[in-house]
Design an enzyme around this catalytic site. Structure first.
Site, PDB file in Angstrom:
ATOM      1  N   GLU A 356       0.849  -1.211   0.000  1.00  0.00           N
ATOM      2  CA  GLU A 356       0.000   0.000   0.000  1.00  0.00           C
ATOM      3  C   GLU A 356       0.869   1.240   0.000  1.00  0.00           C
ATOM      4  O   GLU A 356       1.904   1.278   0.664  1.00  0.00           O
ATOM      5  CB  GLU A 356      -0.864   0.091   1.268  1.00  0.00           C
ATOM      6  CG  GLU A 356      -2.098  -0.745   1.265  1.00  0.00           C
ATOM      7  CD  GLU A 356      -2.876  -0.578   2.570  1.00  0.00           C
ATOM      8  OE1 GLU A 356      -2.919   0.540   3.124  1.00  0.00           O
ATOM      9  OE2 GLU A 356      -3.421  -1.593   3.027  1.00  0.00           O
TER      10      GLU A 356
HETATM   11  C1  BGC Z   1      -4.824   0.653   5.721  1.00  0.00           C
HETATM   12  C2  BGC Z   1      -5.944   1.027   4.823  1.00  0.00           C
HETATM   13  C3  BGC Z   1      -6.261   2.495   4.961  1.00  0.00           C
HETATM   14  C4  BGC Z   1      -5.046   3.275   4.559  1.00  0.00           C
HETATM   15  C5  BGC Z   1      -5.223   4.767   4.629  1.00  0.00           C
HETATM   16  C6  BGC Z   1      -3.685   1.640   5.702  1.00  0.00           C
HETATM   17  O1  BGC Z   1      -3.124   1.717   6.948  1.00  0.00           O
HETATM   18  O2  BGC Z   1      -4.363  -0.632   5.475  1.00  0.00           O
HETATM   19  O3  BGC Z   1      -7.048   0.241   5.129  1.00  0.00           O
HETATM   20  O4  BGC Z   1      -7.374   2.899   4.264  1.00  0.00           O
HETATM   21  O5  BGC Z   1      -3.992   2.952   5.421  1.00  0.00           O
HETATM   22  O6  BGC Z   1      -5.451   5.197   5.911  1.00  0.00           O
END
Ligand code: BGC
Length: 767
Positions: A356
């Protein structure tokens, strides 16, 4: 560069996008309870959210159209096992299988995350993560996942961000289940979560229908070095894998959550520091946690700078006032990406996926019906560039999952923050592709070549001039032009110069401090990659308080042979200012070489010299071989070849430091053109040119010279290899940057559109 098979993806999680319907058989989870308790921003909930369970077909089609090749998504535990264990909800299996098939139909590789925070409420009621049975529960869930989806999917992640669901869920209580537990209990929860991860890895492999690959997706802010010094790098690494957080915020930790999984043991420093809070940790536990794993995942959003203090211990560095932030108030720190990836790779030696990364912005639909999100593009460009560099410097980076595709339910913040590259109108469920999505598409298509780091940067190159002191110099360069230079004999300001006798430095920006000559060599793209071995031009402002010597310059051929390979000197002048009745010397009156030689040797200067009247705004071209001299009182901008070869014919018998200056009589006679060019051919008035236009004054094989008289607004395209500008009067905004009298700068190759507004006078040039 990124590997050829780099996984360019987007990431999401089930609860944040799915929504539900009455017939779907989905069990309740802790976030349902949390929202029902009204603990989310403006009492919002995720019962509809992006309505993904009904709209995934359209959304995967959109992903395909945008060239997205990989999708990290999560399964909802309680959707599949409504009670957390036991009976399987076949509707959920059918739904997820169809989703995966649909993804694949659209050319998207699925990456499944098992747990992204929506713990089944039924199991929460039995103690949740604190109950050691969770290891068996999660193992059972992993078995069901393997049995039902591993024929379609090759890549799995176990837990998403244990740091968050342990800390935010059970310590600060801002996330579901919203508990504020004893520190000791949270260590038990963390230990259980890690064991559950191990059990899931075992069961995924055991029940998989094909060979699968498994990873884990923790997170943490990155301590990154304030500078590239060895000491700062060590200090940052120490903090990143160390234990600097206060105990009531202990879960933001990298080593505690990653060492056991990747290395098989808790870090010693933590075991020591946390001893009073630790649960029983057995050898078997550690074996369970330390299952062979194929890659690591890491969610990285930001970090904080650290340096080595005077005592060698790490020191936290405060951010500069006004530092860049996201709409969530998170700092924008691409350095965290570079260093986080490097540090993790060096410590764990595993292939890495960025599971992410992304930015929340206050996105809005514009009048054109589109969503323009330049801040997000800039953020992604900088972060992906940092990732690419980390990869080039040795990290084995396999993929990048941008958080996130659709704007969605941002946990306790509800719909208050938009992280998507596709805008969702939550009232109508309409999707609008944001500019960042199109940008990302180009990056994917080019496998990263479209990133800013791979393109020539084209900032305005402002220069710090070099000054010379001359017997004929004055003070107007200080008093009229405002240059900070001492003395009452300042003759010349070398406004744009890359000569050994005066090499300007770049004043600001990414090239600040570099010599122009160096930039010419190192960044030829800035100057259109022209095939000339040195910067070709030299721009000066000359303040003649007294007369300059009568002189002449050689051409290229003569200078090359007689002056050590120097360029010859073709030059031209623009008269910035002069008194009434001013004059200067241009040309001579000899008709033959013999006569010329006689006149010079016999000192018949009155006969020899051709002096002509000049006015402010006159433009004078001086070819090599032209006798010339600037007279006292003139202020001139000179555009010339980058050369410093002058042959003095006559110096009015002046003394400098008690001695006459050197004359170069024979060389002068060699190079002087006989007869001289006519006055009409040499001088023209450029006092008034068409306003708000780049007016060409002169063009020869060495340069083109232009004048701009700006009064209001103008725009043009910079389409030359480079364009030099010297501001002689007034001020203006050039594409948002203030320029003013005395500034010298270069608009590099590919600079594009130039918008000017204000009132000024510029002499510009190019080759
Ligand atoms: C999480 C997501 C979240 C993103 C933005 C990450 O820590 O895995 O679910 O939406 O951050 O806050």
């Amino acid at each position: 560069m990124f590997r050829q098979d780099f996984a360019w993806g987007v990431a999401s999680s089930a609860y944040q996008i799915e929504g539900r319907d009455k017939e779907d058989g989905c069990g309740k989870n802790i976030w349902d309870t949390f929202t029902e308790e009204g603990r989310v921003y403006e009492n919002q909930n995720a019962y509809v959210s992006c309505d993904e369970i009904h709209r995934y077909k359209e959304d995967f089609a959109l992903m395909r159209l945008l060239g997205i090749r990989a999708y990290r998504f999560s399964l909802s535990w309680a959707r599949i096992l409504p009670e957390g264990t036991g009976k399987v909800n076949e509707k959920a299996i059918a739904l997820y299988r169809d989703m995966i098939l649909e993804m694949k139909k659209n050319g998207i590789t699925p990456y499944i995350t098992l747990y992204h925070w929506e713990f089944p409420q039924a199991l929460q009621d039995r103690g949740g993560w604190l109950n050691e049975d969770v290891i068996g529960w999660f193992g059972e869930y992993a078995k069901v996942v393997a049995e039902n989806f591993s024929d379609l999917c090759e890549y799995f992640f176990t837990l998403n961000e244990p740091q968050c669901f342990v800390g935010l869920g059970h310590l600060s209580g801002v996330h579901a289940p919203g508990k504020k537990m004893e520190i000791k209990e949270t260590f038990q929860i963390a230990h259980n979560a890690l064991r559950a991860h191990g059990q899931a890895v075992i069961n995924l492999r055991k029940y998989a229908k094909q060979e699968i690959k498994i990873g884990y997706a923790p997170t943490c802010g990155v301590a990154y070095p304030a500078t590239d010094s060895k000491e700062d790098i060590e200090a940052a690494k120490k903090v990143y894998f160390g234990f600097y957080n206060p105990i009531d915020n202990w879960t933001w930790n990298v080593a505690w959550f990653s060492d056991p999984v990747f290395l098989g043991s808790y870090p010693k420093e933590g075991l020591e520091k946390y001893k009073e809070y630790l649960p029983k940790i057995t050898k078997e536990d550690m074996e369970l946690i330390h299952q062979p794993i194929d890659f690591m995942g890491q969610n990285i959003y930001n970090g904080y700078p650290v340096r080595a203090g005077a005592d060698g211990e790490p020191e936290f560095v405060s951010r500069e006032p006004g530092f860049a932030k996201t709409a969530a108030n998170w700092p924008v720190t691409p350095g965290a990406f570079y260093w986080g990836v490097r540090f993790l790779s060096e410590r764990y030696h595993l292939p890495l996926y960025i599971t992410e990364n992304g930015m929340s912005c206050h996105d809005n639909v514009s009048r054109d019906g589109r969503v323009h999100d330049p801040n997000r593009i800039q953020f992604l460009d900088e972060y992906l560039s940092a990732l690419c560099r980390a990869n080039d410097d040795g990290a084995d980076v396999r993929g990048y999952f941008l958080w996130t595709f659709l704007d969605n339910f941002e946990w306790d913040k509800g719909y208050n923050e938009r992280f998507g590259i596709v805008y969702v109108d939550f009232a109508t469920q309409k999707r609008i592709v944001k500019d960042s999505a199109y940008w990302y598409q180009k990056v994917i298509e080019s496998n990263g070549k479209e990133l800013g780091m791979n393109k020539q940067e084209t900032p305005i190159l402002f220069l710090n001039p070099v000054f010379t002191h001359n017997i004929w110099g004055g003070t107007r360069l200080r008093t009229d032009f405002g240059y900070e230079v001492e003395g009452d004999d300042i003759g010349e300001c070398w406004g744009v110069a890359a000569h050994q006798n005066g090499d300007d430095t770049i004043r600001e920006g990414i090239y600040a401090g570099k010599k122009l000559s160096q930039l010419w060599k190192e960044e030829p793209g800035l100057f259109g990659n022209v095939d000339i071995d040195r910067f070709p031009l030299l721009i000066k402002i000359i303040d003649a308080k007294d007369d300059l010597s009568i002189q002449v310059h050689p051409n290229d051929e003569y200078a090359k042979v007689n002056e050590n390979g120097s360029f010859g000197k073709t030059e031209c002048w623009y008269i910035i200012d002069c008194p009434e009745n001013a004059s200067l010397v241009i040309g001579h009156n000899a008709k033959t070489k013999e006569e010329l030689s006689d006149m010079i040797h016999q000192g018949r200067w009155k006969e020899f010299i051709r002096e002509i009247p000049v006015k402010k705004g006159d433009f004078i071209q001086i070819d090599p071989g032209t006798v010339h001299a600037i007279k006292g009182g003139l202020m001139i901008l000179e555009t010339q070849q980058n050369s410093d070869i002058t042959y003095r014919v006559y110096d009015y018998d002046r003394l400098s430091n008690g001695k006459p200056r050197e004359l170069h009589v024979e060389k002068s006679i060699d190079v002087i053109t006989v007869p001289a060019k006519s006055v009409e051919d040499s001088v023209k008035s450029a006092a008034h040119v068409e306003k708000n236009k780049l007016n060409e004054l002169y063009s020869c094989q060495y340069y083109k010279v232009f004048k701009i008289e700006l009064d209001g607004k103008m725009e043009f395209e910079q389409e030359y290899p480079f364009l030099i500008m010297s501001v002689l009067e007034g001020d203006a905004l050039l594409n948002g940057q203030r320029i003013k009298k005395g500034d010298h700068f270069i608009l590099p190759n590919g600079y594009g559109k130039v918008e000017l507004q204000g009132n000024l006078e510029i002499i510009a040039s190019t080759i």
